[in-house]
Design a protein around this motif. Structure first.
Motif, PDB file in Angstrom:
ATOM      1  N   ARG A  17      62.596  24.229 -18.062  1.00 27.69           N
ATOM      2  CA  ARG A  17      61.275  23.636 -17.821  1.00 27.69           C
ATOM      3  C   ARG A  17      61.201  22.237 -18.398  1.00 27.69           C
ATOM      4  O   ARG A  17      60.676  21.313 -17.758  1.00 27.69           O
ATOM      5  CB  ARG A  17      60.193  24.517 -18.440  1.00 27.69           C
ATOM      6  CG  ARG A  17      58.789  23.934 -18.346  1.00 27.69           C
ATOM      7  CD  ARG A  17      57.785  24.748 -19.149  1.00 27.69           C
ATOM      8  NE  ARG A  17      56.462  24.141 -19.099  1.00 27.69           N
ATOM      9  CZ  ARG A  17      55.411  24.577 -19.779  1.00 27.69           C
ATOM     10  NH1 ARG A  17      55.528  25.640 -20.570  1.00 27.69           N
ATOM     11  NH2 ARG A  17      54.245  23.946 -19.685  1.00 27.69           N
ATOM     12  N   ARG A  19      63.570  19.966 -19.013  1.00 24.13           N
ATOM     13  CA  ARG A  19      64.365  18.918 -18.369  1.00 24.13           C
ATOM     14  C   ARG A  19      64.126  18.827 -16.861  1.00 24.13           C
ATOM     15  O   ARG A  19      64.460  17.823 -16.232  1.00 24.13           O
ATOM     16  CB  ARG A  19      65.857  19.128 -18.632  1.00 24.13           C
ATOM     17  CG  ARG A  19      66.488  20.342 -17.979  1.00 24.13           C
ATOM     18  CD  ARG A  19      67.981  20.372 -18.223  1.00 24.13           C
ATOM     19  NE  ARG A  19      68.638  21.500 -17.576  1.00 24.13           N
ATOM     20  CZ  ARG A  19      68.886  22.659 -18.169  1.00 24.13           C
ATOM     21  NH1 ARG A  19      68.530  22.844 -19.442  1.00 24.13           N
ATOM     22  NH2 ARG A  19      69.493  23.633 -17.509  1.00 24.13           N
ATOM     23  N   GLY A  20      63.554  19.893 -16.263  1.00 21.52           N
ATOM     24  CA  GLY A  20      63.301  19.906 -14.837  1.00 21.52           C
ATOM     25  C   GLY A  20      64.533  20.332 -14.048  1.00 21.52           C
ATOM     26  O   GLY A  20      65.667  20.099 -14.464  1.00 21.52           O
ATOM     27  N   GLN A  22      65.786  21.747  -9.721  1.00 19.86           N
ATOM     28  CA  GLN A  22      65.448  22.090  -8.352  1.00 19.86           C
ATOM     29  C   GLN A  22      66.289  23.280  -7.901  1.00 19.86           C
ATOM     30  O   GLN A  22      67.312  23.594  -8.507  1.00 19.86           O
ATOM     31  CB  GLN A  22      65.707  20.899  -7.425  1.00 19.86           C
ATOM     32  CG  GLN A  22      64.869  19.681  -7.757  1.00 19.86           C
ATOM     33  CD  GLN A  22      65.055  18.572  -6.743  1.00 19.86           C
ATOM     34  OE1 GLN A  22      65.218  18.833  -5.549  1.00 19.86           O
ATOM     35  NE2 GLN A  22      65.030  17.332  -7.211  1.00 19.86           N
ATOM     36  N   ARG A  76      60.998  23.783  -7.399  1.00 16.69           N
ATOM     37  CA  ARG A  76      61.210  22.729  -8.406  1.00 16.69           C
ATOM     38  C   ARG A  76      60.382  23.077  -9.629  1.00 16.69           C
ATOM     39  O   ARG A  76      59.218  23.477  -9.500  1.00 16.69           O
ATOM     40  CB  ARG A  76      60.792  21.365  -7.851  1.00 16.69           C
ATOM     41  CG  ARG A  76      61.001  20.196  -8.810  1.00 16.69           C
ATOM     42  CD  ARG A  76      60.811  18.869  -8.072  1.00 16.69           C
ATOM     43  NE  ARG A  76      59.460  18.721  -7.580  1.00 16.69           N
ATOM     44  CZ  ARG A  76      58.465  18.109  -8.250  1.00 16.69           C
ATOM     45  NH1 ARG A  76      58.697  17.607  -9.448  1.00 16.69           N
ATOM     46  NH2 ARG A  76      57.255  18.017  -7.723  1.00 16.69           N
ATOM     47  N   ILE A  77      60.969  22.936 -10.809  1.00 18.13           N
ATOM     48  CA  ILE A  77      60.244  23.179 -12.042  1.00 18.13           C
ATOM     49  C   ILE A  77      60.191  21.890 -12.857  1.00 18.13           C
ATOM     50  O   ILE A  77      61.167  21.127 -12.911  1.00 18.13           O
ATOM     51  CB  ILE A  77      60.878  24.329 -12.859  1.00 18.13           C
ATOM     52  CG1 ILE A  77      59.949  24.755 -13.997  1.00 18.13           C
ATOM     53  CG2 ILE A  77      62.273  23.967 -13.371  1.00 18.13           C
ATOM     54  CD1 ILE A  77      60.374  26.047 -14.688  1.00 18.13           C
ATOM     55  N   THR A  78      59.040  21.623 -13.452  1.00 15.06           N
ATOM     56  CA  THR A  78      58.816  20.470 -14.328  1.00 15.06           C
ATOM     57  C   THR A  78      58.102  20.980 -15.570  1.00 15.06           C
ATOM     58  O   THR A  78      57.712  22.161 -15.630  1.00 15.06           O
ATOM     59  CB  THR A  78      57.949  19.409 -13.622  1.00 15.06           C
ATOM     60  OG1 THR A  78      56.598  19.894 -13.530  1.00 15.06           O
ATOM     61  CG2 THR A  78      58.481  19.072 -12.235  1.00 15.06           C
ATOM     62  N   PRO A  79      57.892  20.145 -16.566  1.00 15.59           N
ATOM     63  CA  PRO A  79      57.150  20.623 -17.742  1.00 15.59           C
ATOM     64  C   PRO A  79      55.757  21.145 -17.433  1.00 15.59           C
ATOM     65  O   PRO A  79      55.233  21.980 -18.171  1.00 15.59           O
ATOM     66  CB  PRO A  79      57.095  19.380 -18.634  1.00 15.59           C
ATOM     67  CG  PRO A  79      58.322  18.611 -18.275  1.00 15.59           C
ATOM     68  CD  PRO A  79      58.471  18.807 -16.794  1.00 15.59           C
ATOM     69  N   SER A  80      55.143  20.692 -16.347  1.00 12.76           N
ATOM     70  CA  SER A  80      53.761  21.070 -16.069  1.00 12.76           C
ATOM     71  C   SER A  80      53.574  22.080 -14.948  1.00 12.76           C
ATOM     72  O   SER A  80      52.528  22.729 -14.868  1.00 12.76           O
ATOM     73  CB  SER A  80      52.933  19.822 -15.737  1.00 12.76           C
ATOM     74  OG  SER A  80      53.428  19.201 -14.566  1.00 12.76           O
ATOM     75  N   CYS A  81      54.557  22.226 -14.065  1.00 15.81           N
ATOM     76  CA  CYS A  81      54.333  23.111 -12.918  1.00 15.81           C
ATOM     77  C   CYS A  81      55.643  23.605 -12.326  1.00 15.81           C
ATOM     78  O   CYS A  81      56.723  23.096 -12.625  1.00 15.81           O
ATOM     79  CB  CYS A  81      53.512  22.403 -11.838  1.00 15.81           C
ATOM     80  SG  CYS A  81      54.407  21.073 -10.991  1.00 15.81           S
ATOM     81  N   GLN A  83      56.921  24.310  -8.427  1.00 13.26           N
ATOM     82  CA  GLN A  83      56.638  24.194  -7.003  1.00 13.26           C
ATOM     83  C   GLN A  83      57.503  25.192  -6.257  1.00 13.26           C
ATOM     84  O   GLN A  83      58.728  25.198  -6.400  1.00 13.26           O
ATOM     85  CB  GLN A  83      56.945  22.780  -6.515  1.00 13.26           C
ATOM     86  CG  GLN A  83      56.554  22.507  -5.075  1.00 13.26           C
ATOM     87  CD  GLN A  83      55.080  22.206  -4.911  1.00 13.26           C
ATOM     88  OE1 GLN A  83      54.441  21.715  -5.841  1.00 13.26           O
ATOM     89  NE2 GLN A  83      54.534  22.503  -3.752  1.00 13.26           N
ATOM     90  N   THR A  88      51.865  25.304  -5.620  1.00 13.86           N
ATOM     91  CA  THR A  88      52.068  24.732  -6.939  1.00 13.86           C
ATOM     92  C   THR A  88      51.573  25.705  -7.991  1.00 13.86           C
ATOM     93  O   THR A  88      50.385  26.063  -8.015  1.00 13.86           O
ATOM     94  CB  THR A  88      51.322  23.400  -7.086  1.00 13.86           C
ATOM     95  OG1 THR A  88      51.790  22.482  -6.097  1.00 13.86           O
ATOM     96  CG2 THR A  88      51.543  22.803  -8.473  1.00 13.86           C
TER      97      THR A  88
END
Length: 280
Positions: A17, A19-20, A22, A76-81, A83, A88
């Protein structure tokens, strides 16, 4: 697009999460979906409806339109969400939990009591039918694929990991085949005993990627909340309610995993399986 919430996720997902990453949706079901993230090693996680509970791979997600997710959809994962396809999933405020089993020391007497209970309570098509053969050298009549599983379990007990995994991996039906579930239980037992799992995991590759993800999780000592309750109750003898909860998973997955766990637990305690007798 309507935002939905992730209520909880396993602690091991935190670096991914941060570092993000896909990936793609691997498989979809009525109230869950499996996703894979790309990286140095593939990471598989499960999006599940909240009532399915926290599992070793699970992100509990509220408000997901499960029917709109399709295999191959981008994720796709990011620190906030997170997808997933066109949806989302909000990660802010999600609880982080640790799926690692506590290192309890089960009582072999209670483990044997649980074995007897499992044989009486499990679906007849599950691998619980192997337990009497492993402990006493005799038991109920076995189907051909059960015989193969028994041979694999005896190989594991003898330390022949390559042979045991070769016989068990991918054996049986279901999203996670029965032989893979048995191996997951065996590795959870090794984890509780503090014994190495790396060699066993190295040979447990003859199955599909979702099953391999559960095998990796078990080798790390990761398990569902139901397993946490069962492991904590086993030393005290008050384990039946938690064991029933474990048993309720899937058609036979819970029984298969519990059979592998108890067989591995007793083998690790020095209670060696009985020598092979005539298997009916």
């Amino acid at each position: 697009m309507n935002a939905v919430r992730v209520l909880a996720y396993p602690r091991w997902l935190e670096p991914l999460r941060a570092r993000g990453a896909q990936g793609r949706v691997l498989a979809t079901f009525r109230r869950s979906a499996y996703v894979a993230f790309w990286g140095p090693e593939e990471t598989v996680a499960a999006l599940v409806a909240p009532d399915l509970g926290r599992g070793p791979l699970s992100l509990l997600a509220e408000g997901v339109s499960w029917a709109s997710l399709q295999p191959g959809d981008p994720v796709r994962i990011t620190p906030s969400c997170l997808q997933a396809g066109e949806q989302t999933l909000d990660l802010d405020g999600a609880a982080r939990w640790d799926p690692t089993l506590p290192r309890v020391r089960p009582d072999p007497v209670q483990a044997r009591r649980c074995c007897e209970w499992l044989v009486a309570s499990a679906p007849p098509e599950s691998l619980a039918c192997l337990v009497p053969h492993l402990l006493r050298g005799r038991g109920p009549s076995l189907r051909d694929w059960h015989r193969r599983a028994l041979e694999g379990a005896r190989a594991l007990a003898a330390g022949a990991h390559a042979s045991g995994c070769g016989l068990l991996c991918g054996l049986g039906q279901g999203l996670t085949p029965s032989g893979d579930d048995f191996l997951c239980g065996w590795m959870l037992a090794l984890y509780l005993h503090g014994r190495p799992r790396e060699t066993l995991l190295q040979h447990a590759r003859g199955t599909h990627r979702i099953a391999r993800a559960y095998l990796r999780a078990a080798a790390a000592g990761f398990a569902s909340e139901a397993w946490h309750r069962f492991a904590a109750s086993l030393p005290e003898g008050d384990w039946e309610a938690a064991a029933r909860e474990v048993l309720s998973v899937g058609e036979t997955s819970g029984a298969d995993t519990l059979a592998g766990f108890l067989a591995g637990l007793l083998a690790g305690e020095g209670s060696r399986p009985a020598p092979p007798g005539r298997v009916p």
